[in-house]
Scaffold this motif. Structure first.
Motif, short mmCIF file in Angstrom:
data_model
loop_
_atom_site.label_atom_id
_atom_site.label_comp_id
_atom_site.label_asym_id
_atom_site.label_seq_id
_atom_site.Cartn_x
_atom_site.Cartn_y
_atom_site.Cartn_z
N PRO A 13 0.85 -1.19 0.00
CA PRO A 13 0.00 0.00 0.00
C PRO A 13 0.89 1.24 0.00
O PRO A 13 1.85 1.32 0.75
N THR A 14 0.56 2.17 -0.88
CA THR A 14 1.45 3.32 -1.05
C THR A 14 0.68 4.62 -0.89
O THR A 14 -0.37 4.81 -1.50
N LEU A 15 1.26 5.49 -0.09
CA LEU A 15 0.74 6.85 0.05
C LEU A 15 1.71 7.79 -0.63
O LEU A 15 2.91 7.78 -0.34
N LEU A 16 1.18 8.58 -1.54
CA LEU A 16 1.98 9.63 -2.18
C LEU A 16 1.55 10.95 -1.57
O LEU A 16 0.41 11.39 -1.76
N LEU A 17 2.44 11.54 -0.81
CA LEU A 17 2.12 12.79 -0.13
C LEU A 17 2.83 13.93 -0.85
O LEU A 17 4.06 13.96 -0.92
N VAL A 18 2.04 14.85 -1.39
CA VAL A 18 2.62 15.96 -2.16
C VAL A 18 2.38 17.27 -1.41
O VAL A 18 1.29 17.50 -0.88
N PHE A 19 3.41 18.08 -1.40
CA PHE A 19 3.28 19.42 -0.84
C PHE A 19 3.52 20.43 -1.95
O PHE A 19 4.46 20.29 -2.74
N VAL A 42 -2.27 3.93 -6.07
CA VAL A 42 -1.66 4.78 -5.05
C VAL A 42 -2.66 5.82 -4.57
O VAL A 42 -3.42 6.37 -5.36
N VAL A 43 -2.66 6.06 -3.27
CA VAL A 43 -3.49 7.12 -2.70
C VAL A 43 -2.64 8.39 -2.65
O VAL A 43 -1.51 8.37 -2.15
N ILE A 44 -3.18 9.48 -3.20
CA ILE A 44 -2.45 10.75 -3.18
C ILE A 44 -3.12 11.70 -2.19
O ILE A 44 -4.31 12.01 -2.32
N ASP A 45 -2.35 12.11 -1.21
CA ASP A 45 -2.77 13.17 -0.29
C ASP A 45 -1.99 14.42 -0.62
O ASP A 45 -0.80 14.34 -0.97
N GLY A 46 -2.62 15.55 -0.49
CA GLY A 46 -1.93 16.81 -0.75
C GLY A 46 -1.94 17.70 0.47
O GLY A 46 -2.91 17.72 1.23
N VAL A 47 -0.84 18.39 0.68
CA VAL A 47 -0.78 19.42 1.71
C VAL A 47 -0.44 20.72 1.00
O VAL A 47 0.57 20.79 0.29
N LEU A 98 -4.32 19.64 -7.86
CA LEU A 98 -4.18 18.90 -6.61
C LEU A 98 -5.55 18.49 -6.07
O LEU A 98 -5.71 17.40 -5.51
N HIS A 99 -6.54 19.37 -6.22
CA HIS A 99 -7.89 19.00 -5.80
C HIS A 99 -8.36 17.78 -6.58
O HIS A 99 -8.95 16.85 -6.05
N ARG A 100 -8.08 17.79 -7.88
CA ARG A 100 -8.61 16.74 -8.74
C ARG A 100 -7.90 15.41 -8.53
O ARG A 100 -8.54 14.36 -8.48
N VAL A 101 -6.59 15.48 -8.43
CA VAL A 101 -5.84 14.22 -8.38
C VAL A 101 -6.01 13.55 -7.02
O VAL A 101 -6.05 12.31 -6.93
N THR A 102 -6.15 14.32 -5.96
CA THR A 102 -6.41 13.69 -4.66
C THR A 102 -7.79 13.05 -4.65
O THR A 102 -7.97 11.94 -4.15
N GLN A 123 -6.91 12.98 0.21
CA GLN A 123 -7.46 14.19 0.82
C GLN A 123 -6.50 15.35 0.62
O GLN A 123 -5.30 15.14 0.38
N LEU A 124 -7.04 16.53 0.72
CA LEU A 124 -6.23 17.75 0.60
C LEU A 124 -6.22 18.43 1.97
O LEU A 124 -7.28 18.80 2.48
N LEU A 125 -5.05 18.53 2.53
CA LEU A 125 -4.94 19.11 3.88
C LEU A 125 -4.39 20.52 3.78
O LEU A 125 -3.55 20.82 2.93
N ASP A 126 -4.85 21.35 4.69
CA ASP A 126 -4.44 22.76 4.69
C ASP A 126 -3.25 22.94 5.63
O ASP A 126 -3.35 22.66 6.83
N GLY A 127 -2.15 23.37 5.05
CA GLY A 127 -0.97 23.63 5.89
C GLY A 127 -0.91 25.06 6.36
O GLY A 127 0.11 25.50 6.87
N SER A 128 -2.03 25.79 6.15
CA SER A 128 -2.10 27.23 6.47
C SER A 128 -0.92 27.95 5.83
O SER A 128 -0.67 27.78 4.65
#
Lengths: 406, 362
Positions: B226-232, B256-261, B290-294, B300-305
């Motif tokens: 299982p793979t998480l791709l975390l993009v900032f 792959v699950v893509i999460d964005g920050v 990023l909204h679309r690909v997550t 999910q798209l997380l807010d890093g403020s």
């Protein structure tokens, strides 16, 4: 800019203003004696007699005909306001100013023909150095100063010795091009668009300025630029959210870009960069066959960076035409042409992964460098593509500097 | 005992005949048992609802979600550390689904609680919680010029916190992107190497987030973990070769699950101003990629403020990934190529929501 002067400085200015009257009276009273003692030639006497007769315009004409630059400038500087006041007409004062300016230009033109290009070079150097050090705002300030200096260069060109004009003109052209490329590196499309119409008039049928004009429209057709303009030009909500406007604007920009690139090629058929860009614009217009034939004319004699880009765009055309094997071959060819090119590697990796060959795709990506390569002459030509001809800045700057030092 | 094996000797014909008879007797003796075992297996398979990932869907359902083609044996996959690479196949579909009830993850579900429809056709599924299973995390960090300064310090600190939050068996890769990409660390269990690579990160240049995500996807999922791709990222794409449409196509073919920050201008509202399909520009719209690909990968798209919440966002991404359920099935009744819409329903927990990829391309 508001200058604030101290009371003392204002008083000094008044005193300076009073000086011309004294000088003028002295000159009028003792003119014949001065003429005899200092060998002042007849124009000076002409000036005096004209003035005495109340012919201010004639006096000014005589002043402009004085034999030495220093005398001419001093008389005009000192007597000018006094004569203007005597003349009592706005038209005469304007004439006076024009004459003063003419004298000034004739006096300084020989100096400016060296000083202006040197100043341009200095500020160009400051601009590029500041950009590289991350101080882009300061770099922009220097770029704008260079634009002002280049306008001055254009103004004095007519005052130069005709023998000096061709070299000076070429220096000005190259400096203008450098500014355009620096602005391209900043994606300052609006600033370039302000300059280019004038540049196309000043340098007609110049392939470089035509290419830059095409770049402006190609860039304006990019989604991010279109969206910005949409928000500016259509502040109120539209039924389709601006979609129709976006389509129209994009079509218009791409058509204009293609026209400029064609004009560039008409002037300089061997301009590979114009051919590559025309091929891409045709691809964006979905005119795949036309794009392919334009790109096919880039042969082995072209620089590797353009052959690389031509291979990349050719592969993109094949992808859009659902010819995956040909697209793969195109990206592989591009990788051979420019081994450090990342775009080809990434595009090929995506195609391999899509076809299920994940191991090969991963191997391609695993070969990426550990440190990001700098944006220099060896960098992927695609990384430079959106920045127009910014990749030419450094060698062109060095060439211009060498030319000025001769 | 350490000597060479004795040479083979030819057996007499009578001995061969008696061996064959013995073999036949054994087959006859075990046949009823084998029939009973196979019959029970078929009954269990037809019942559908089971937690046993080797029952019901056949042997091609591998442990821990490795995507394999028909014919790969469970024995070949038994040792996790020696998993071979396989070509992608949609013979098995994998979903990493997160179930949330009132914002909190629901962690006590079994296959009986889920219902999965592939193009509207109910599927036989196997379900397992990820929990402490080893995972791969690919970090794709925007190091364009706009990140330089305090934000870069916060970013590297956040990536360090993520590395600390991983278990010993997890692997992590570090990819940075600006106008170009750098694979600073390939998938590795060596955390010191990743920390060292983080210390050397500098920020300069443009942003090529689409190319970076494509490269990260190409790099991921080769060993079946299982793979998480975390993009900032802190901005919109300005330099990619690939288009957002091409990236979305690749993401929809990947497991792959893509999460964005995101921080800054990347945290734009979701798409909506221009209805999809109405503009020829829409496929090239990179602003909201990023909204679309997550969304396309069930991430999910997380807010890093402005960067102050980066560390908590990074750790939260890994934590919520571990709360996911791995759902696998072999598509039945939906063999057509193209887009397959997936619908994951809960039979109980009516108020809960499921976050999983909405479909896949084959």
């Amino acid at each position: 800019v508001v200058s604030i002067e101290s009371p003392r400085r204002t008083q000094n200015a008044d005193a300076r203003h009073a000086t011309p009257s004294v000088v003028a009276l002295f000159a009028l009273l003792f003119a014949p004696a001065l003429a005899a003692a200092q060998g002042v030639t007849s124009p000076y006497l002409e000036l005096v007699w004209r003035y005495r007769a109340g012919d201010t315009v004639g006096a000014l004409t005589a002043a402009a005909a004085l034999p030495t630059e220093g005398l001419r400038a001093r008389v005009l500087r000192d007597l000018g306001p006094y004569l203007c006041e005597k003349a009592g007409g706005v038209r005469d004062c304007d004439q006076l100013r024009r004459r003063q300016l003419g004298v000034y230009r004739q006096r300084v033109a020989p100096l400016l023909k060296v000083a202006l290009p040197a100043a341009v070079l200095l500020h160009l150097h400051a601009s590029t150095s500041l950009d590289l050090s991350g101080a882009r705002d300061a770099g922009r300030a220097h770029r704008n100063l260079v634009r002002v200096l280049l306008d001055r260069m254009g103004e004095i060109e007519g005052d130069l010795d005709p023998a000096d004009v061709p070299r000076f003109h070429e220096q000005r052209r190259r400096a203008h091009l450098l500014i355009v490329w620096l602005l391209q590196s900043d994606l300052a499309v609006d600033a370039i668009d302000e300059d280019l119409p004038g540049l196309r008039r000043a340098f007609p049928d110049d392939a470089d300025f035509l290419l830059a004009s095409g770049w402006v429209d190609e860039t304006r057709a990019r989604p991010m630029f279109l969206r910005n303009r949409l928000s500016l030009s259509q502040p109120t909500a539209t039924v389709d959210g601006g979609a129709r406007w976006l389509d129209r604007e994009r079509t218009f920009r791409l058509t204009r870009a293609a026209t400029f690139y064609r004009q560039t090629l008409a002037v300089r058929p061997s301009y590979a960069e114009a051919r590559v860009r025309l091929g891409r614009v045709l691809f964006l217009q979905n005119r795949l066959d036309a794009a392919r034939s334009v790109l096919a004319e880039i042969d082995a004699s072209a620089e590797p960076r353009f052959r690389y880009l031509a291979a990349m765009f050719g592969a993109a055309i094949d992808e859009r035409a659902q010819r995956a094997p040909a697209a793969k071959r195109g990206y592989e060819a591009a990788m051979r042409l420019w081994p450090a090119g990342q775009a080809a590697r990434i595009a090929l990796g995506r195609l391999l992964a899509r076809d299920g060959d994940r191991a090969s795709a991963a191997a391609l990506i695993a070969a990426l460098p550990i440190e990001p390569p700098p944006l220099d002459a060896a960098a992927d030509p695609w990384a430079w593509y959106y920045l127009g001809q910014a990749w030419r800045i450094e060698p062109s700057f060095l060439a211009l500097r060498a030319d000025l030092r001769k | 005992m350490t000597g060479e094996a004795p040479p083979r000797q030819a057996l007499p014909r009578t001995a061969i005949a008696s061996r064959r008879i013995g073999l036949v007797r054994r087959v006859v003796w075990f046949a009823p048992f084998a029939i009973v075992v196979v019959g029970v297996g078929l009954i269990a398979a037809s019942a559908g609802a089971t937690d046993n990932r080797f029952a019901g869907a056949g042997n091609h359902l591998r442990p821990f979600g490795a995507t394999v083609s028909q014919g790969a044996t469970p024995e070949a996959l038994a040792t996790q550390d020696q998993r071979p690479s396989f070509r992608t196949s949609v013979d098995v579909v994998r979903l990493d689904a997160l179930v949330l009830d009132g914002g909190r993850p629901v962690t006590d579900l079994t296959a009986r609680d889920f219902e999965v429809l592939d193009n509207g056709v109910p599927q036989r599924i196997a379900v397992e919680r990820l929990g402490d299973s080893p995972i791969d995390v690919v970090l794709a960090l925007d190091t364009s010029g706009s990140v330089a300064g305090r934000l870069l310090e916060r970013l590297t600190a956040a990536a360090g916190a993520l590395v600390d939050a991983l278990s010993d068996r997890d692997r992590v890769a570090l990819l940075t992107f600006s106008h170009s990409l750098a694979l600073r660390a390939p998938l590795t269990e060596d955390r010191a190497r990743v920390r060292l690579a983080l210390a050397g990160v500098r920020a300069a240049g443009a942003t090529s987030v689409v190319d970076a995500l494509s490269a990260a996807l190409s790099l991921s999922g080769t060993n079946g973990r299982p793979t998480l791709l975390l993009v900032f990222s802190d901005g919109v794409d300005t330099a990619s070769w690939l288009t957002p449409a091409q990236l979305l196509d690749q993401a929809r073919r990947s497991e792959v699950v893509i999460d964005g920050v995101v921080v800054g201008s990347a945290s734009l509202p979701p798409p909506g101003r221009i209805p999809p399909g109405q503009s020829t520009m829409e496929p090239d719209d990179s602003e909201r990629i990023l909204h679309r690909v997550t969304a396309a990968t069930g991430g999910q798209l997380l807010d890093g403020s402005r960067g102050e919440r980066l560390s908590s966002a990074f750790v939260e991404a890994v934590r919520s990934f571990r709360q996911r359920y791995e759902i696998t099935y072999s598509p039945a009744g939906a063999p057509t190529p193209g887009w397959h819409a997936i619908e994951v329903r809960l039979k109980r927990h009516r108020g809960a929501t499921v976050r999983a990829r909405p479909g896949y391309l084959r």
